[in-house]
Structures are given as C-alpha cells and as structure tokens.
Scaffold this motif. Structure first.
Motif, PDB file in Angstrom:
ATOM      1  N   PHE A 100       0.833  -1.198   0.000  1.00 13.90           N
ATOM      2  CA  PHE A 100       0.000   0.000   0.000  1.00 13.90           C
ATOM      3  C   PHE A 100       0.876   1.259   0.000  1.00 13.90           C
ATOM      4  O   PHE A 100       0.681   2.163  -0.815  1.00 13.90           O
ATOM      5  N   LEU A 101       1.842   1.323   0.914  1.00 17.76           N
ATOM      6  CA  LEU A 101       2.703   2.510   0.991  1.00 17.76           C
ATOM      7  C   LEU A 101       3.545   2.673  -0.276  1.00 17.76           C
ATOM      8  O   LEU A 101       3.753   3.792  -0.749  1.00 17.76           O
ATOM      9  N   THR A 102       4.008   1.572  -0.823  1.00 21.04           N
ATOM     10  CA  THR A 102       4.774   1.628  -2.064  1.00 21.04           C
ATOM     11  C   THR A 102       3.914   2.221  -3.178  1.00 21.04           C
ATOM     12  O   THR A 102       4.390   3.038  -3.971  1.00 21.04           O
ATOM     13  N   LYS A 103       2.654   1.826  -3.224  1.00 18.02           N
ATOM     14  CA  LYS A 103       1.752   2.378  -4.240  1.00 18.02           C
ATOM     15  C   LYS A 103       1.565   3.881  -4.027  1.00 18.02           C
ATOM     16  O   LYS A 103       1.550   4.651  -4.988  1.00 18.02           O
ATOM     17  N   ILE A 104       1.467   4.307  -2.772  1.00 20.70           N
ATOM     18  CA  ILE A 104       1.312   5.738  -2.485  1.00 20.70           C
ATOM     19  C   ILE A 104       2.552   6.510  -2.942  1.00 20.70           C
ATOM     20  O   ILE A 104       2.441   7.618  -3.463  1.00 20.70           O
ATOM     21  N   VAL A 105       3.731   5.917  -2.789  1.00 22.65           N
ATOM     22  CA  VAL A 105       4.961   6.554  -3.279  1.00 22.65           C
ATOM     23  C   VAL A 105       4.831   6.821  -4.779  1.00 22.65           C
ATOM     24  O   VAL A 105       5.117   7.933  -5.250  1.00 22.65           O
ATOM     25  N   TYR A 106       4.375   5.828  -5.536  1.00 20.84           N
ATOM     26  CA  TYR A 106       4.251   5.991  -6.982  1.00 20.84           C
ATOM     27  C   TYR A 106       3.118   6.934  -7.374  1.00 20.84           C
ATOM     28  O   TYR A 106       3.249   7.711  -8.309  1.00 20.84           O
ATOM     29  N   VAL A 107       2.014   6.885  -6.658  1.00 19.85           N
ATOM     30  CA  VAL A 107       0.877   7.760  -6.947  1.00 19.85           C
ATOM     31  C   VAL A 107       1.254   9.224  -6.731  1.00 19.85           C
ATOM     32  O   VAL A 107       0.817  10.108  -7.471  1.00 19.85           O
ATOM     33  N   THR A 108       2.074   9.491  -5.723  1.00 21.33           N
ATOM     34  CA  THR A 108       2.437  10.870  -5.399  1.00 21.33           C
ATOM     35  C   THR A 108       3.596  11.413  -6.239  1.00 21.33           C
ATOM     36  O   THR A 108       3.859  12.616  -6.199  1.00 21.33           O
ATOM     37  N   GLU A 109       4.267  10.555  -6.982  1.00 18.84           N
ATOM     38  CA  GLU A 109       5.456  10.999  -7.717  1.00 18.84           C
ATOM     39  C   GLU A 109       5.215  12.245  -8.565  1.00 18.84           C
ATOM     40  O   GLU A 109       5.970  13.222  -8.458  1.00 18.84           O
ATOM     41  N   PRO A 110       4.186  12.311  -9.401  1.00 14.73           N
ATOM     42  CA  PRO A 110       4.001  13.541 -10.192  1.00 14.73           C
ATOM     43  C   PRO A 110       3.547  14.736  -9.346  1.00 14.73           C
ATOM     44  O   PRO A 110       3.761  15.883  -9.729  1.00 14.73           O
ATOM     45  N   LEU A 111       2.950  14.464  -8.202  1.00 17.65           N
ATOM     46  CA  LEU A 111       2.441  15.547  -7.356  1.00 17.65           C
ATOM     47  C   LEU A 111       3.538  16.215  -6.539  1.00 17.65           C
ATOM     48  O   LEU A 111       3.424  17.394  -6.184  1.00 17.65           O
ATOM     49  N   ARG A 112       4.591  15.471  -6.227  1.00 12.84           N
ATOM     50  CA  ARG A 112       5.633  15.987  -5.347  1.00 12.84           C
ATOM     51  C   ARG A 112       6.394  17.172  -5.930  1.00 12.84           C
ATOM     52  O   ARG A 112       7.142  17.841  -5.233  1.00 12.84           O
ATOM     53  N   GLY A 113       6.196  17.462  -7.206  1.00 10.21           N
ATOM     54  CA  GLY A 113       6.815  18.635  -7.816  1.00 10.21           C
ATOM     55  C   GLY A 113       5.961  19.890  -7.706  1.00 10.21           C
ATOM     56  O   GLY A 113       6.420  20.982  -8.005  1.00 10.21           O
ATOM     57  N   MET A 114       4.733  19.731  -7.258  1.00 14.73           N
ATOM     58  CA  MET A 114       3.820  20.876  -7.152  1.00 14.73           C
ATOM     59  C   MET A 114       4.237  21.781  -5.989  1.00 14.73           C
ATOM     60  O   MET A 114       4.715  21.301  -4.964  1.00 14.73           O
ATOM     61  N   PRO A 115       4.034  23.089  -6.118  1.00 15.94           N
ATOM     62  CA  PRO A 115       4.471  24.029  -5.075  1.00 15.94           C
ATOM     63  C   PRO A 115       3.874  23.734  -3.698  1.00 15.94           C
ATOM     64  O   PRO A 115       4.582  23.849  -2.689  1.00 15.94           O
ATOM     65  N   TRP A 116       2.600  23.373  -3.623  1.00 12.42           N
ATOM     66  CA  TRP A 116       1.997  23.125  -2.309  1.00 12.42           C
ATOM     67  C   TRP A 116       2.484  21.817  -1.701  1.00 12.42           C
ATOM     68  O   TRP A 116       2.318  21.600  -0.521  1.00 12.42           O
ATOM     69  N   TRP A 117       3.106  20.950  -2.511  1.00 12.77           N
ATOM     70  CA  TRP A 117       3.750  19.749  -1.981  1.00 12.77           C
ATOM     71  C   TRP A 117       5.181  20.061  -1.563  1.00 12.77           C
ATOM     72  O   TRP A 117       5.632  19.620  -0.526  1.00 12.77           O
ATOM     73  N   ARG A 118       5.907  20.805  -2.375  1.00 14.46           N
ATOM     74  CA  ARG A 118       7.321  21.072  -2.107  1.00 14.46           C
ATOM     75  C   ARG A 118       7.534  22.108  -1.010  1.00 14.46           C
ATOM     76  O   ARG A 118       8.482  22.017  -0.247  1.00 14.46           O
ATOM     77  N   ASP A 119       6.659  23.119  -0.953  1.00 12.80           N
ATOM     78  CA  ASP A 119       6.880  24.236  -0.040  1.00 12.80           C
ATOM     79  C   ASP A 119       5.717  24.487   0.910  1.00 12.80           C
ATOM     80  O   ASP A 119       5.805  25.375   1.751  1.00 12.80           O
TER      81      ASP A 119
END
Length: 178
Positions: A100-119
């Motif tokens: 489950f957590l591994t899947k969340i890592v992959y699901v969030t990959e494109p989102l982690r570049g967004m400003p509200w994710w990074r900062d």
C-alpha cells in the motif's frame, strides 16, 4: 477498513492524511508513535496496542534554483518524504501494508513537484490528495488480491520454466539413446 490511517509528509510536515480513530484512541496513539520514529534507510515499524504502524522514507535531491531559491548557485537540498500508515494486523499483513505505501509513493510521484507539496505548510495537500489517499485505503483489499494473483503468476512461470527445461533435457536424452 484494514488501514485505519495514512499520511504523506515532507520534512516532518504532514501534507495530507486520511483515516479515523477507533473508540479507545488506539489509531491516534499508533499514528503518533510511528510519526515520532526517526528515519532510517529502511522500513520503520511500531506496535501500539492492537495496531501496527509502518513508515517508509524517500530522500529526494532537489535543486533549489528550481524551487525558487536563486540566491545560492547550484545549491542542492534534500527533501525527506515520509509515507506512513496504521493498520490492523488481524485484517492485513505487513506485506500488504508495505505494498500500500509503495503504491502511495508511486501515486504521489508527479504531485511531489507541485508548489503546495514542495513548499506548503501543514495539510497543504489535504484538499487535493486526502480523497485519493482514502480511496487507496479502501481499495487495499483489491491490492492484496492483485499481489496474490501476481505471486501465483510468478510461481506458475517458474513451474513452466522448470517443465520446459525438463522436457528439453528429456528430448536430448532420447536423442542420445537413438
């Protein structure tokens, strides 16, 4: 639900979480306990009453020029992404919680570049990601079924490969006898 709580954090700041507590506060206690465990190179695990906590870290190099810090030339920053969950071991195995957590890592990959994710600050990704996180928590049983199916498929492939090797060896032995 086998997974009672889950969260995604950056550098110790919870960006999104989903779940609910049980009647005795056990889920909250387990979530607090797993959240307080210092990061390691592998999986962190805790036991808290009838619940288990599991956590995985992802260390990501980030070029600060891309993050808006133009004052430092070629500056590199390490972002620490944390993926956590609390689950009931009577309903879900540790392997499925890890999947489950591994899947969340992959699901969030494109989102982690967004400003509200990074900062962003506390719960900055909550409105956009909490529904997805909750949906993934609800779908864990399907993930478990898929993992079981993949395991059976891998075992079947191994058996078929062994059978093919045995048939080829038997064919060579028959040719030698002729």
């Amino acid at each position: 639900m086998p997974i009672s709580w889950s969260s995604v954090s950056r550098d110790g700041i919870i960006l999104a979480e989903a779940g609910q507590d049980d009647k005795d506060g056990g889920v909250v206690k387990a979530a607090q306990k797993i959240s307080s465990v210092k990061p390691t190179a592998g999986w962190e695990k805790v036991k808290s009453g009838k619940h288990r906590g599991l956590k995985f870290h992802l260390h990501e190099l980030a070029n600060t020029e891309l993050d808006g810090n133009y004052g430092e030339e070629n500056s590199v920053k390490i972002l620490l992404w944390t993926f956590s969950c609390v689950y009931d071991p009577n309903e879900l195995s540790e392997d499925y919680a890890k999947a489950f957590l591994t899947k969340i890592v992959y699901v969030t990959e494109p989102l982690r570049g967004m400003p509200w994710w990074r900062d962003g600050g506390l719960l900055s990704a909550q409105p956009s990601f909490a529904p997805t996180l909750l949906q993934q928590m609800e779908n864990i049983e399907q993930l478990g079924q898929l993992a079981t199916l993949n395991q059976h498929l891998s075992e079947t492939k191994k058996i078929m490969a062994t059978n093919i090797e045995n048939i080829l060896e038997r064919g060579e032995a028959i040719e030698e006898l002729e």
